[in-house]
Design a protein around this motif. Structure first.
Motif, PDB file in Angstrom:
ATOM      1  N   PRO B 237       0.805  -1.226   0.000  1.00 50.27           N
ATOM      2  CA  PRO B 237       0.000   0.000   0.000  1.00 50.27           C
ATOM      3  C   PRO B 237       0.839   1.278   0.000  1.00 50.27           C
ATOM      4  N   GLY B 238       2.070   1.193   0.511  1.00 49.63           N
ATOM      5  CA  GLY B 238       2.929   2.374   0.553  1.00 49.63           C
ATOM      6  C   GLY B 238       3.368   2.802  -0.834  1.00 49.63           C
ATOM      7  N   SER B 239       3.846   1.844  -1.627  1.00 51.22           N
ATOM      8  CA  SER B 239       4.276   2.185  -2.993  1.00 51.22           C
ATOM      9  C   SER B 239       3.069   2.382  -3.904  1.00 51.22           C
ATOM     10  N   LEU B 241       0.307   4.262  -3.514  1.00 50.96           N
ATOM     11  CA  LEU B 241      -0.242   5.618  -3.639  1.00 50.96           C
ATOM     12  C   LEU B 241       0.543   6.494  -4.631  1.00 50.96           C
ATOM     13  N   PRO B 242       1.880   6.587  -4.531  1.00 52.90           N
ATOM     14  CA  PRO B 242       2.592   7.372  -5.545  1.00 52.90           C
ATOM     15  C   PRO B 242       2.364   6.843  -6.969  1.00 52.90           C
ATOM     16  N   LEU B 245      -1.125   7.906  -8.213  1.00 52.94           N
ATOM     17  CA  LEU B 245      -1.158   9.316  -8.629  1.00 52.94           C
ATOM     18  C   LEU B 245      -0.484   9.489  -9.995  1.00 52.94           C
TER      19      LEU B 245
ATOM     20  N   PRO C 242       6.855   5.301   1.998  1.00 50.73           N
ATOM     21  CA  PRO C 242       6.215   4.226   1.219  1.00 50.73           C
ATOM     22  C   PRO C 242       6.850   2.857   1.486  1.00 50.73           C
ATOM     23  N   ASP C 246       5.040  -0.532   3.046  1.00 51.44           N
ATOM     24  CA  ASP C 246       5.127  -1.840   2.371  1.00 51.44           C
ATOM     25  C   ASP C 246       5.711  -2.899   3.297  1.00 51.44           C
TER      26      ASP C 246
END
Lengths: 263, 263, 263
Positions: B237-239, B241-242, B245, C242, C246
């Motif tokens: 989920p962290g990677s 979002l960027p 976008l 990010p 992860d």
């Protein structure tokens, strides 16, 4: 000037100034992360009951009217008064001045009563303020950079403050001198809070700079350098923000200083 | 319909509609960044004193009750009235309807008095509203998609609005027609504010679309396409979002349109 | 203990506890994203009118005074009372205790009246509270870890709560036992909200753990493991966040448990 910029950015990293931001709800997180990446320390707080305690210990106060309401306006005024009492520099970001009467009037009132040493905004915002602060009212928020220079110089002189205008080429004036800063990347306009973060870092630089003019220039130079480098690696606005924070963290102060020209 | 979706998404990028969001405190930043990545312009503001000024200049109003309180509810009502006065479309996200009486009743009151042209939520939220808006009260928030369709159609007809329900397959109805949108990625549910951002983009599409039905479908189609592409590249989920976008920024409108089926 | 930590982290992912956060405006988004990445469910809400409805359905309540004001303090007190009524565990993060009288007194008041089962802060915050809660007032917020241990143990015993102190090596005590957790990465201090998110995850672990002591340790162990792994891959604080999310999503519970030592 380039030597002053390098020295200011180095000092910001060494002294880690504590920057009190009463800022808008959209950009609080990115402002805090940008300040941390630059070596400064963020403090977000707005309760009137604690503002005197905090203004004693902070190194600068940054006011941003992006999501203003009567409660935050009252907090800004109280914090501004204590910042003046304890001789802490104040920086104002007049977000959306011109878009509503409330925004324009709140920004003007802060300029007149709190007397910030730096106002940082975009061309439209500065023109909206200059229009109201001048003899002729209702000046259009045209973005013609020539009129911004003229109007920015006038209000800088009238209110004894530095005016920092962001744009493709940034323009900073103390009323007598004019500096331009070039660099950056168009993606900076597609990430919310980059402009507001430039104001926050202006506060951090101001806390350690010899003069408000040098402080304002140093912050924009750092952003121009880091933004350009991040923009070259980014695939879009999503990947831009993490890259920009990393570039601020590894900032090349010489490269930042080279982006400044005095005229 | 696919042609309409492509045209709506192109217009959103060309016209850059200004979308006023009175939204929850958790998602303000991501909502703003998503709108910018899609080509729209975000405006976050809630002070009653400036709402008439702002409703005159914006192109859509998006209300989101995610962190509601009496102050934000009052602002939503005032903004909604001015949006109606100046004929700007209103979109509602009834976040957490069913979880508390305050949320359910606030959403119902907005539907009855502000009359949004689109309500966008998840299955549970729509069922909670439909239960209260129907003759039988206390309907369980089951997520059975068949009953969501039936109930969504009913309230769409009763209140002359489009109901957009997100899920593994999104379902959008104007009371007469039903559209499904497939795609996306399960990681979208593990990043806060993706659903709320879909509502914000629904507002942006609504501002340029021929009908609310087309606007609601276009936004979900764009998210399904960009979300699926980002999900394939993400490690978590962290990677995500960027990457999401960036995919919104480089959106393939044809791919988005292909995800829509009418039934 | 290591078996307990593994079991707690597994349960958090299986049961997805709903964690109600009344937290500061800066970290709401990152707190929500961290909880989601860990397998828990965030709920942010502060309107007094809905707090009883919500406290009935949540599994833990996390109070964070980072941007406190009289409205949020009132909400925290009401939510805390309902959490006690419905037997939901409460965790407190005394952000900035010692920096202003308002912060110190609010944290003390919550400890005395709401009786949280865990207080999680940094060394300065815990020392500020211990100084006020002890017989001698005005103890300096020195960061000497030896005095933090002594003072933390004392207030843990006096108030029958677990005290969790983050630092290069984290220290957690229930007043009788002491656990240390090692790992992490210095970049964790350069991203806003990582500490506050550790408190939020402490709430999520607490909701499923056998004891508050195990819950507090499990959260810090997870952060130490994921933070260390993310830190090795990151180029700076921007890429760290990010990567950290992860790593939380793909967490290795055995690696987390290995970071804990009891003394």
């Amino acid at each position: 000037m380039q030597k002053d910029v390098i020295e200011t950015l180095q000092k910001m990293r060494e002294k880690s100034p504590l920057v009190h931001c009463i800022t808008n709800l959209v950009v609080m997180q990115v402002n805090a992360n940008v300040l941390l990446a630059c070596g400064a320390s963020p403090l977000m707080a707005h309760a009137q009951e604690e503002l005197e305690d905090l203004e004693k210990i902070v190194n600068a106060l940054v006011l941003n009217i992006g999501t203003l309401d009567k409660h935050t306006i009252a907090s800004m005024n109280v914090a501004g008064d204590f910042a003046n009492k304890y001789k802490k520099p104040v920086v104002l970001d007049p977000v959306g001045a011109g878009a509503s009467k409330l925004r324009t009037e709140t920004a003007l009132s802060i300029i007149r009563t709190i007397k910030p040493c730096i106002v940082r905004g975009n061309g439209s915002e500065i023109m909206a303020l200059a229009g109201e602060l001048g003899e002729t009212k209702g000046v259009d928020s045209t973005k013609d950079s020539l009129s911004v220079v003229k109007e920015a110089k006038r209000i800088a002189n009238d209110f004894n403050m530095v005016v920092s205008v962001s744009g493709e080429v940034d323009m900073i004036t103390d009323g007598k001198h004019i500096a331009h800063v070039s660099g950056g990347n168009p993606l900076m306009t597609l990430v919310t809070g980059i402009g507001c973060s430039a104001t926050a870092v202006t506060g951090a630089c101001m806390a350690v700079a010899k003069t408000p003019f040098i402080g304002a220039i140093s912050a924009m130079a750092l952003f121009a350098s880091a933004g350009e480098k991040a923009g070259k690696k980014a695939h879009g606005p999503g990947s831009f923000l993490p890259l920009f924070l990393d570039e601020l963290y590894h900032a090349d102060f010489n490269d930042a200083a080279k982006r400044v020209t005095l005229s």
